[in-house]
Design an enzyme around this catalytic site. Structure first.
Site, PDB file in Angstrom:
ATOM      1  N   GLU A 268     -22.289 -30.279   2.155  1.00 36.26           N
ATOM      2  CA  GLU A 268     -22.530 -28.848   1.855  1.00 36.26           C
ATOM      3  C   GLU A 268     -21.318 -28.012   2.232  1.00 36.26           C
TER       4      GLU A 268
ATOM      5  N   GLN B 242     -22.715 -29.800  35.707  1.00 37.49           N
ATOM      6  CA  GLN B 242     -23.305 -28.540  35.209  1.00 37.49           C
ATOM      7  C   GLN B 242     -22.376 -27.895  34.183  1.00 37.49           C
TER       8      GLN B 242
ATOM      9  N   ARG C  75     -20.174 -29.248  32.395  1.00 34.24           N
ATOM     10  CA  ARG C  75     -20.088 -30.015  31.156  1.00 34.24           C
ATOM     11  C   ARG C  75     -21.332 -29.811  30.292  1.00 34.24           C
TER      12      ARG C  75
ATOM     13  N   ARG D 223     -30.774 -39.166  37.791  1.00 28.13           N
ATOM     14  CA  ARG D 223     -29.712 -40.068  38.210  1.00 28.13           C
ATOM     15  C   ARG D 223     -29.066 -39.572  39.502  1.00 28.13           C
TER      16      ARG D 223
ATOM     17  N   CYS E 211     -26.022 -34.421  -8.119  1.00 21.63           N
ATOM     18  CA  CYS E 211     -24.694 -35.021  -8.299  1.00 21.63           C
ATOM     19  C   CYS E 211     -23.629 -33.978  -8.607  1.00 21.63           C
ATOM     20  N   LEU E 212     -22.956 -33.531  -7.574  1.00 20.93           N
ATOM     21  CA  LEU E 212     -21.856 -32.603  -7.777  1.00 20.93           C
ATOM     22  C   LEU E 212     -20.541 -33.325  -7.462  1.00 20.93           C
TER      23      LEU E 212
HETATM   24  C1  LIG Z   1     -23.819 -38.210   4.103  1.00 20.60           C
HETATM   25  C2  LIG Z   1     -23.325 -37.440   2.921  1.00 20.60           C
HETATM   26  C3  LIG Z   1     -24.214 -37.053   1.923  1.00 20.60           C
HETATM   27  C4  LIG Z   1     -23.773 -36.364   0.813  1.00 20.60           C
HETATM   28  N1  LIG Z   1     -24.668 -36.045  -0.178  1.00 20.60           N
HETATM   29  C5  LIG Z   1     -24.225 -35.475  -1.317  1.00 20.60           C
HETATM   30  C6  LIG Z   1     -25.104 -35.223  -2.392  1.00 20.60           C
HETATM   31  O1  LIG Z   1     -26.308 -35.499  -2.307  1.00 20.60           O
HETATM   32  N2  LIG Z   1     -24.607 -34.707  -3.546  1.00 20.60           N
HETATM   33  C7  LIG Z   1     -23.284 -34.388  -3.677  1.00 20.60           C
HETATM   34  O2  LIG Z   1     -22.883 -33.919  -4.730  1.00 20.60           O
HETATM   35  N3  LIG Z   1     -22.407 -34.592  -2.647  1.00 20.60           N
HETATM   36  C8  LIG Z   1     -22.850 -35.134  -1.484  1.00 20.60           C
HETATM   37  N4  LIG Z   1     -21.960 -35.369  -0.462  1.00 20.60           N
HETATM   38  C9  LIG Z   1     -20.528 -35.054  -0.614  1.00 20.60           C
HETATM   39  C10 LIG Z   1     -20.077 -33.853   0.197  1.00 20.60           C
HETATM   40  O3  LIG Z   1     -20.606 -32.691  -0.328  1.00 20.60           O
HETATM   41  C11 LIG Z   1     -18.542 -33.817   0.248  1.00 20.60           C
HETATM   42  O4  LIG Z   1     -18.119 -34.952   0.932  1.00 20.60           O
HETATM   43  C12 LIG Z   1     -18.045 -32.558   0.924  1.00 20.60           C
HETATM   44  O5  LIG Z   1     -18.217 -31.476   0.095  1.00 20.60           O
HETATM   45  C13 LIG Z   1     -16.562 -32.652   1.317  1.00 20.60           C
HETATM   46  O6  LIG Z   1     -15.784 -32.900   0.206  1.00 20.60           O
HETATM   47  P1  LIG Z   1     -14.729 -34.075   0.191  1.00 20.60           P
HETATM   48  O7  LIG Z   1     -15.366 -35.289   0.744  1.00 20.60           O
HETATM   49  O8  LIG Z   1     -14.164 -34.155  -1.155  1.00 20.60           O
HETATM   50  O9  LIG Z   1     -13.629 -33.597   1.216  1.00 20.60           O
HETATM   51  P2  LIG Z   1     -12.142 -33.119   0.832  1.00 20.60           P
HETATM   52  O10 LIG Z   1     -12.193 -31.830   0.101  1.00 20.60           O
HETATM   53  O11 LIG Z   1     -11.432 -34.226   0.207  1.00 20.60           O
HETATM   54  O12 LIG Z   1     -11.563 -32.830   2.272  1.00 20.60           O
HETATM   55  C14 LIG Z   1     -10.701 -33.736   2.941  1.00 20.60           C
HETATM   56  C15 LIG Z   1      -9.993 -32.983   4.043  1.00 20.60           C
HETATM   57  O13 LIG Z   1      -9.100 -32.028   3.496  1.00 20.60           O
HETATM   58  C16 LIG Z   1      -9.287 -30.769   4.085  1.00 20.60           C
HETATM   59  N5  LIG Z   1      -9.029 -29.723   3.116  1.00 20.60           N
HETATM   60  C17 LIG Z   1      -9.439 -29.678   1.814  1.00 20.60           C
HETATM   61  N6  LIG Z   1      -9.004 -28.546   1.249  1.00 20.60           N
HETATM   62  C18 LIG Z   1      -8.332 -27.847   2.177  1.00 20.60           C
HETATM   63  C19 LIG Z   1      -7.655 -26.589   2.198  1.00 20.60           C
HETATM   64  N7  LIG Z   1      -7.595 -25.817   1.117  1.00 20.60           N
HETATM   65  N8  LIG Z   1      -7.094 -26.195   3.360  1.00 20.60           N
HETATM   66  C20 LIG Z   1      -7.158 -26.959   4.453  1.00 20.60           C
HETATM   67  N9  LIG Z   1      -7.759 -28.155   4.485  1.00 20.60           N
HETATM   68  C21 LIG Z   1      -8.339 -28.595   3.365  1.00 20.60           C
HETATM   69  C22 LIG Z   1     -10.712 -30.774   4.563  1.00 20.60           C
HETATM   70  O14 LIG Z   1     -10.867 -29.911   5.665  1.00 20.60           O
HETATM   71  C23 LIG Z   1     -10.929 -32.216   4.956  1.00 20.60           C
HETATM   72  O15 LIG Z   1     -10.505 -32.398   6.268  1.00 20.60           O
HETATM   73  C24 LIG Z   1     -22.408 -36.040   0.679  1.00 20.60           C
HETATM   74  C25 LIG Z   1     -21.520 -36.399   1.705  1.00 20.60           C
HETATM   75  C26 LIG Z   1     -21.960 -37.095   2.816  1.00 20.60           C
HETATM   76  C27 LIG Z   1     -20.987 -37.474   3.884  1.00 20.60           C
HETATM   77  C1  LIG Z   2     -19.774 -51.292  27.431  1.00 21.05           C
HETATM   78  C2  LIG Z   2     -19.837 -51.378  28.930  1.00 21.05           C
HETATM   79  C3  LIG Z   2     -19.462 -52.541  29.561  1.00 21.05           C
HETATM   80  C4  LIG Z   2     -19.546 -52.671  30.954  1.00 21.05           C
HETATM   81  N1  LIG Z   2     -19.191 -53.852  31.534  1.00 21.05           N
HETATM   82  C5  LIG Z   2     -19.378 -54.006  32.883  1.00 21.05           C
HETATM   83  C6  LIG Z   2     -19.122 -55.260  33.513  1.00 21.05           C
HETATM   84  O1  LIG Z   2     -18.691 -56.241  32.873  1.00 21.05           O
HETATM   85  N2  LIG Z   2     -19.370 -55.374  34.855  1.00 21.05           N
HETATM   86  C7  LIG Z   2     -19.834 -54.326  35.586  1.00 21.05           C
HETATM   87  O2  LIG Z   2     -20.046 -54.499  36.783  1.00 21.05           O
HETATM   88  N3  LIG Z   2     -20.080 -53.120  35.021  1.00 21.05           N
HETATM   89  C8  LIG Z   2     -19.859 -52.937  33.692  1.00 21.05           C
HETATM   90  N4  LIG Z   2     -20.123 -51.700  33.093  1.00 21.05           N
HETATM   91  C9  LIG Z   2     -20.658 -50.608  33.915  1.00 21.05           C
HETATM   92  C10 LIG Z   2     -19.645 -49.491  34.153  1.00 21.05           C
HETATM   93  O3  LIG Z   2     -18.642 -49.922  35.003  1.00 21.05           O
HETATM   94  C11 LIG Z   2     -20.372 -48.251  34.687  1.00 21.05           C
HETATM   95  O4  LIG Z   2     -21.236 -47.799  33.682  1.00 21.05           O
HETATM   96  C12 LIG Z   2     -19.398 -47.160  35.066  1.00 21.05           C
HETATM   97  O5  LIG Z   2     -18.738 -47.489  36.233  1.00 21.05           O
HETATM   98  C13 LIG Z   2     -20.072 -45.799  35.259  1.00 21.05           C
HETATM   99  O6  LIG Z   2     -21.063 -45.865  36.219  1.00 21.05           O
HETATM  100  P1  LIG Z   2     -22.531 -45.339  35.928  1.00 21.05           P
HETATM  101  O7  LIG Z   2     -22.949 -45.843  34.616  1.00 21.05           O
HETATM  102  O8  LIG Z   2     -23.346 -45.679  37.091  1.00 21.05           O
HETATM  103  O9  LIG Z   2     -22.355 -43.767  35.836  1.00 21.05           O
HETATM  104  P2  LIG Z   2     -22.863 -42.697  36.910  1.00 21.05           P
HETATM  105  O10 LIG Z   2     -22.086 -42.831  38.149  1.00 21.05           O
HETATM  106  O11 LIG Z   2     -24.334 -42.775  36.991  1.00 21.05           O
HETATM  107  O12 LIG Z   2     -22.437 -41.360  36.210  1.00 21.05           O
HETATM  108  C14 LIG Z   2     -23.349 -40.525  35.518  1.00 21.05           C
HETATM  109  C15 LIG Z   2     -22.723 -39.164  35.369  1.00 21.05           C
HETATM  110  O13 LIG Z   2     -22.617 -38.528  36.633  1.00 21.05           O
HETATM  111  C16 LIG Z   2     -21.326 -38.023  36.828  1.00 21.05           C
HETATM  112  N5  LIG Z   2     -20.996 -38.102  38.248  1.00 21.05           N
HETATM  113  C17 LIG Z   2     -21.209 -39.129  39.097  1.00 21.05           C
HETATM  114  N6  LIG Z   2     -20.746 -38.840  40.287  1.00 21.05           N
HETATM  115  C18 LIG Z   2     -20.205 -37.600  40.236  1.00 21.05           C
HETATM  116  C19 LIG Z   2     -19.566 -36.747  41.184  1.00 21.05           C
HETATM  117  N7  LIG Z   2     -19.369 -37.100  42.434  1.00 21.05           N
HETATM  118  N8  LIG Z   2     -19.134 -35.552  40.750  1.00 21.05           N
HETATM  119  C20 LIG Z   2     -19.318 -35.167  39.482  1.00 21.05           C
HETATM  120  N9  LIG Z   2     -19.931 -35.932  38.575  1.00 21.05           N
HETATM  121  C21 LIG Z   2     -20.372 -37.137  38.941  1.00 21.05           C
HETATM  122  C22 LIG Z   2     -20.436 -38.864  35.975  1.00 21.05           C
HETATM  123  O14 LIG Z   2     -19.286 -38.163  35.579  1.00 21.05           O
HETATM  124  C23 LIG Z   2     -21.320 -39.183  34.783  1.00 21.05           C
HETATM  125  O15 LIG Z   2     -21.208 -38.162  33.861  1.00 21.05           O
HETATM  126  C24 LIG Z   2     -20.015 -51.580  31.719  1.00 21.05           C
HETATM  127  C25 LIG Z   2     -20.385 -50.395  31.082  1.00 21.05           C
HETATM  128  C26 LIG Z   2     -20.301 -50.282  29.705  1.00 21.05           C
HETATM  129  C27 LIG Z   2     -20.719 -49.006  29.025  1.00 21.05           C
END
Ligand SMILES: Cc1cc2nc3c(=O)[nH]c(=O)nc-3n(C[C@H](O)[C@H](O)[C@H](O)COP(=O)(O)OP(=O)(O)OC[C@H]3O[C@@H](n4cnc5c(N)ncnc54)[C@H](O)[C@@H]3O)c2cc1C
Ligand SMILES: Cc1cc2nc3c(=O)[nH]c(=O)nc-3n(C[C@H](O)[C@H](O)[C@H](O)COP(=O)(O)OP(=O)(O)OC[C@H]3O[C@@H](n4cnc5c(N)ncnc54)[C@H](O)[C@@H]3O)c2cc1C
Lengths: 690, 690
Positions: free
Chosen positions: A447, A349, A351, A328, A152-153
């Site tokens: 951390e 590729q 990406r 795919r 707890c920090l």
């Molecule tokens: C899943 C999870 C598990 C965790 N487990 C633990 C645990 O077991 N024990 C424990 O003690 N803590 C734990 N934590 C807490 C964690 O360590 C803190 O959340 C972390 O250190 C960030 O601190 P903060 O949330 O106060 O962020 P903040 O300091 O409030 O930061 C908020 C924003 O302000 C920005 N910021 C802050 N200062 C500056 C600056 N000087 N310049 C520019 N930007 C700044 C940051 O970049 C950030 O975007 C946990 C957190 C998570 C999410």
């Molecule tokens: C939440 C949700 C709701 C949806 N609802 C509907 C719905 O109601 N009805 C319906 O009919 N469909 C629906 N869809 C389907 C959606 O329209 C398709 O998922 C979408 O068109 C993308 O097609 P795909 O999944 O086949 O992707 P793909 O075509 O298989 O693409 C896979 C990857 O290949 C890449 N790629 C493909 N071709 C090329 C190329 N020529 N050059 C470079 N990169 C390429 C793409 O960028 C992508 O990264 C839904 C999908 C989601 C996630």
């Protein structure tokens, strides 16, 4: 083959991925051994095959509720403790293996291993680091798992700025107790994992006051918070659960308030400061700052570990993204009936492959950096040359301060890219990408917040720069060599890039040259900027805040990426590496370096290293490297992918049978109508529609 | 003030945000009216205040299970249909208000509005667009909500490549029926929202075969799939549910297979092609391609809508990110006891303000583009000049093809940045950021994968470029003016950036000049690259694939961002805008433009527009613009933020009482021990630990 490896490095069944596999320029098994190491490989597979047989680790068919998830995670953590994959004696011999254990279990389920680590290991090292003999029996109880703890920090109002923590611990001479108190909700301890529902004890940081009213700053205590028989909160302690989070929901992060809660004097972890029976404060450190630094120092181990965790996540995501892209098919040449795997498209590729490169670069980096870290710990235990130790400590801090941010961001961005690269099916929970994204996200924050942490690396570099300005060598202050090139800063800054063909950029050395220029240029301009602001009578704090975006930040990033490259080149220069592996690793390194170098274009052009057209060849090199790596992409994945059980993705399975796995998943849901079907057909009340 | 607005534009209670509010350079209420428009504002608030009173829309204290979520979403969708916030007569008068309805409900709960839209509206417009009189009675039944539908285009094996769909519909003259069949699982229809558990009917795309065996390509049908009395699947139809997704889990996306399933001849949506009773295919279109294009054309409306949805998400995220940053204090000057709000740090501004700018730019863009789109629809209904209509149609397609990708990505990246910017507390579900990230993610994929879609804009530009090369004007082909500057391409490409002070970059015109150069340069280099590859006898398909990463992609992005800027400048040049609003909007536009322009640095330097040092002044401008916008950031948020009920974030509430809301949230969880507490204390079996 080594019989121990026979079961692990099995050939894949023929299937949709065979063609790519057959076209690879190298043997994935050799690569697997080279990049992961035999020990790690054997250990990971032992873990996966053990857990695969254990029903407690069976994949959940439906998403558990928060409550179910918490109980399941506890059971898993307990099971893991029993399996004891890393017994103490092995840990001493090969401490670096712990990363493999964490990665292997984490790729399957982060919550359970995070929970286990926090319950015992993390707190045990805190007690070793900050406590003394009088805490040994607590360590024993933790080891026997009679008690479980949390750390707890953080407080509701403060995380990053640890110095501002407001929980107080006042020593009461009469009863020889510390009285813990939480002045208000903002001072409540929070976020501690296991605090919500599991821990009986806690390491708690509080501001220590002696009876004379003096404030001695933040100190750590090991205290009991719940009754070990009834599990009720001890009187004076209120505990809550932080509830649903974006990820890691198996872990019960809690919040805790003290109301004049009394703990024995011995609870103080007194390695760096103690309170005598008569209430006097005694410390070997005269400077408060240094004492705090020393006690928080033990935390930097956490960052090294998180870099591995992020790497494990990136590997998982990129395995799904690339295998699915190879299966795919979508679109094809006008005159053909066969569609191309989307991996054939340059854009796909471009990406994905830089993240494949990142996965290798990070595996190599975290392995080597873990070794440095362990060596440092050994040297500390052996009380070696304190000056050198101080330098190593500072450099390790500078390195861990970029390693955690850069690796967690690479993973976060990589997961998102893979999610999108899988199109619609990537949005299914069975893609496995959702939980990786959710769980990894926390790595960006805990951390030490990524953005704040990154500034620490720049601070260290600026200190070295003042040596450079005084024409002194930085060598004694960079014993790990991460910034040794600053000794040549003057000539580096005078150099100009002379490359004009894309092929020249295939050499990692060319990229390293450019990177070292970028670091030197950014370092010089950051120092100049700070000087300029200080000359305007700005205080250091304010000046620094004016130089965060385009000075501190890119400087730390460039320094970090440079070290990533340097470590990769150390591997490439190893004469024992088979030539085929070296060739593909070289391309992968070059692709990673080139893609990231493009982000430093402003530094490279402003500094005069790049001519107006230099980046064109670099871009062409990236395109060509993608093309070059295409036939090897699947084999590169096979060499680092977790087992299918751990991966648990319909899209990323090693057999490439994407559609069969999707069909199996959906077969279970082929049905007639939902329970509430009558509500669907509710007679409409109005005749309008939205 | 306008009495209708009195309740909506209320002053905020004094609190942690007051100081920033008081320091703003403009009145947020004026900005709110200017940027959102009175009609939209009134409508949105009517929606939010209505739903706030309705228990069906009460926020869930714990995350519902998938099953609960589905039923709740159905109930909400039904409730929304009854509220009928946009009655048909209003829709005809002010069709652009539909975006406001969707955004307002979506900011509260995306699943319910997506479900509702798909059940009725989306399919109704498909029937209008692709059907004829014989489908009017179906439209009426949908409007009366006697039936509900889904839209089935995607198959397991094909999404983007619509032409390759494999579900077949063969006409049987004997029975006058179409026989639907799914050859294998890869041809199963999938992803259709509402298919899993709700729809009784479906628009299904299938390859039409006439009895002579001829393949007439993809056609749409409106068919019944479930019994409207018993809700059982009709015989010959199998339906499954796709299960848990990364987001939008209230929507039941389904999968469907046909086994020789028969539907009446009239099911064919026969506007662009029909089958006679005798089994002959008849179509007004001779060219198959054109017919398909015409029927898929109705889909582009969806992209315009998604751009608004993404904008709504970005607004939500940035509201949380910026308000929390203004309240959250961490660190401060050495000599002070007061910590600074993290919004005071340059880095935090630099991370967040460009997304604040993006929110404004996108609000303005989606509003104006929606108007263009409606005008196009009107012109089509009125059958105006077909040549002009064809040009408008092509340009609208080019615009929607970047608008959806760029807006959904800006939202996705913005949400992630806001999540991290909120530190640990941003990782709590009550931050509200998790669901925005999860739900928005789908916007990157559906209605056309972002990466594939983006290439369409470049295709259109390349067609225009061939005119430029022939020294012809592009004007007739860019009636909306989005690429009109190509007429000056020659002189643009000869120009050089002459700016050397950061202040000069505060002028959006300077950024626009640079952007137009970038577009012209990328267009020229893309055309050259294609020519060069074609000269090597490469076919167009393959050549294009070699030019995706550094040609097509940045070209489309630059073209899109240029139009974002142009539309913003149209607003800035409106003489009726109060001077104070113009000033801050100008800075916001400049910041958005400058930050994004930096990503095109390679084009700007390679093209010779930027000198080696030009980008330094641009970076300084960005730093200065952040600083300049800081006092206005909260007021800018207040002018676009959804109601606190819709926002539903402990961190982003308009009262700024972050800690009070967090305390309220956790108070409910202050407790003694979990139900399963005895399992925590399980006696350990071994004495070892991991
Ligand atoms: C899943 C999870 C598990 C965790 N487990 C633990 C645990 O077991 N024990 C424990 O003690 N803590 C734990 N934590 C807490 C964690 O360590 C803190 O959340 C972390 O250190 C960030 O601190 P903060 O949330 O106060 O962020 P903040 O300091 O409030 O930061 C908020 C924003 O302000 C920005 N910021 C802050 N200062 C500056 C600056 N000087 N310049 C520019 N930007 C700044 C940051 O970049 C950030 O975007 C946990 C957190 C998570 C999410
Ligand atoms: C939440 C949700 C709701 C949806 N609802 C509907 C719905 O109601 N009805 C319906 O009919 N469909 C629906 N869809 C389907 C959606 O329209 C398709 O998922 C979408 O068109 C993308 O097609 P795909 O999944 O086949 O992707 P793909 O075509 O298989 O693409 C896979 C990857 O290949 C890449 N790629 C493909 N071709 C090329 C190329 N020529 N050059 C470079 N990169 C390429 C793409 O960028 C992508 O990264 C839904 C999908 C989601 C996630």
């Amino acid at each position: 083959m080594d019989p121990e490896l026979q079961d692990i490095l099995k050939d894949f069944p023929p299937g949709p991925l065979s063609e790519y596999r057959n076209n690879a320029s190298f043997n994935w098994k050799d690569m697997c051994l080279l990049i992961q190491g035999k020990d790690a490989l054997v250990l990971k597979h032992k873990i996966w095959s053990t857990l695969e047989k254990d029903p407690v680790f069976a994949h959940c068919a439906t998403k558990p509720t928060l409550k179910e998830n918490r109980l399941l995670t506890l059971q898993r953590a307990q099971k893991l403790a029993e399996y004891n994959f890393m017994p103490a004696k092995n840990l001493l011999q090969k401490p670096e293996m712990l990363d493999s254990v964490v990665m292997a279990i984490g790729q399957l389920d982060w919550s359970s291993i995070v929970k286990l680590q926090l319950l015992y290991n993390f707190v045990i090292s805190a007690l070793y680091g900050m406590g003394t003999e009088r805490h040994f029996k607590e360590i024993q109880r933790l080891m026997r798992r009679e008690i479980g703890a949390c750390f707890c920090l953080t407080e509701i109002g403060h995380g990053t700025n640890t110095k501002a923590m407001r929980t107080t611990a006042k020593f009461d001479v009469k009863t020889q107790e510390f009285v813990f108190h939480t002045p208000d909700f903002q001072a409540a301890k929070c976020w501690a994992g296991n605090l919500g529902e599991t821990a009986t004890h806690a390491v708690v940081f509080a501001t220590l006051y002696t009876p004379d009213g003096e404030n001695h700053g933040l100190h750590a205590f090991f205290i009991q918070i719940r009754d070990t028989q009834t599990f009720e909160n001890l009187p004076g302690v209120s505990i809550g659960d932080m509830g649903e989070k974006l990820g890691l929901n198996g872990v019960d992060n809690g919040v805790m308030l003290f109301d004049q809660f009394r703990v024995p004097r011995a609870a103080l972890l007194n390695r760096t400061g103690d309170v005598s029976e008569s209430g006097l404060y005694v410390s070997p450190f005269k400077d408060k700052k240094k004492r705090l630094g020393a006690s928080l120092g033990t935390l930097s181990a956490g960052r090294v570990g998180i870099a591995s965790m992020a790497t494990a996540n990136l590997i998982k995501a990129i395995t799904v993204g690339i295998r699915y892209s190879a299966v795919r098919r979508q679109f094809g040449p006008e005159d053909s009936n066969v569609e191309l795997p989307v991996l054939e498209y340059q854009l796909q590729q471009w990406r994905l492959f830089p993240y494949l490169g990142a996965a290798y670069v990070l595996i190599n980096f975290t392995r080597t950096f873990r070794k440095d870290f362990i060596e440092m710990q050994m040297a500390m235990m052996n009380k070696e040359d304190p000056d050198r130790l101080a330098s190593v400590g500072a450099e390790v801090h500078a390195i861990s301060s970029f390693a955690k941010p850069l690796s967690s961001w690479l993973a976060q961005q990589g997961v998102q890219e893979c999610r999108e690269a899988c199109g619609g099916h990537g949005y299914l929970a069975v893609s496995g990408l959702g939980s990786v994204r959710e769980d990894n996200d926390a790595n960006c924050t805990y951390e030490g917040d990524n953005n704040v942490l990154l500034q620490q690396s720049a601070n260290w570099l600026l200190n070295l720069w003042s040596l450079v300005q005084r024409r002194q060598s930085v060598a004694p202050y960079t014993p790990l060599g991460s910034a040794i090139y600053l000794d040549s800063a003057e000539s580096i800054l005078k150099s100009k890039c002379k490359l004009d063909t894309s092929q020249q950029w295939f050499e990692p050395q060319a990229l390293l040259d450019a990177y070292q220029f970028a670091v030197c240029h950014l370092l010089r301009s950051t120092a100049n900027r700070m000087q300029q602001l200080m000359d305007q009578k700005m205080d250091a704090f304010t000046a620094k805040n004016q130089a965060q975006a385009y000075h501190y930040r890119p400087l730390s990033i460039a320094y970090g990426e440079t070290l990533f490259l340097m470590r990769m080149m150390r591997l490439l220069n190893d004469p024992n590496i088979p030539e085929q592996l070296r060739a593909v690793l070289k391309s992968l390194t070059a692709l990673f370096g080139a893609t990231n170098l493009m982000k430093h274009l402003s530094a490279l052009t402003q500094g005069g290293y790049f001519q107006s057209n230099t980046s064109a060849a670099l871009q062409t090199a990236i395109e060509q490297l993608c093309e070059k790596l295409k036939p090897d992409a699947i084999a590169l994945i096979d060499a680092v992918a977790p087992s299918d059980f751990a991966l648990n993705s319909a899209l990323g399975h090693s057999d490439g049978q994407v559609y069969r796995h999707l069909e199996e998943h959906m077969a279970s849901s082929m049905k007639t109508r939902p329970d509430w079907w009558q509500q669907v057909l509710l007679p409409p009340k109005k005749t309008s529609h939205l």
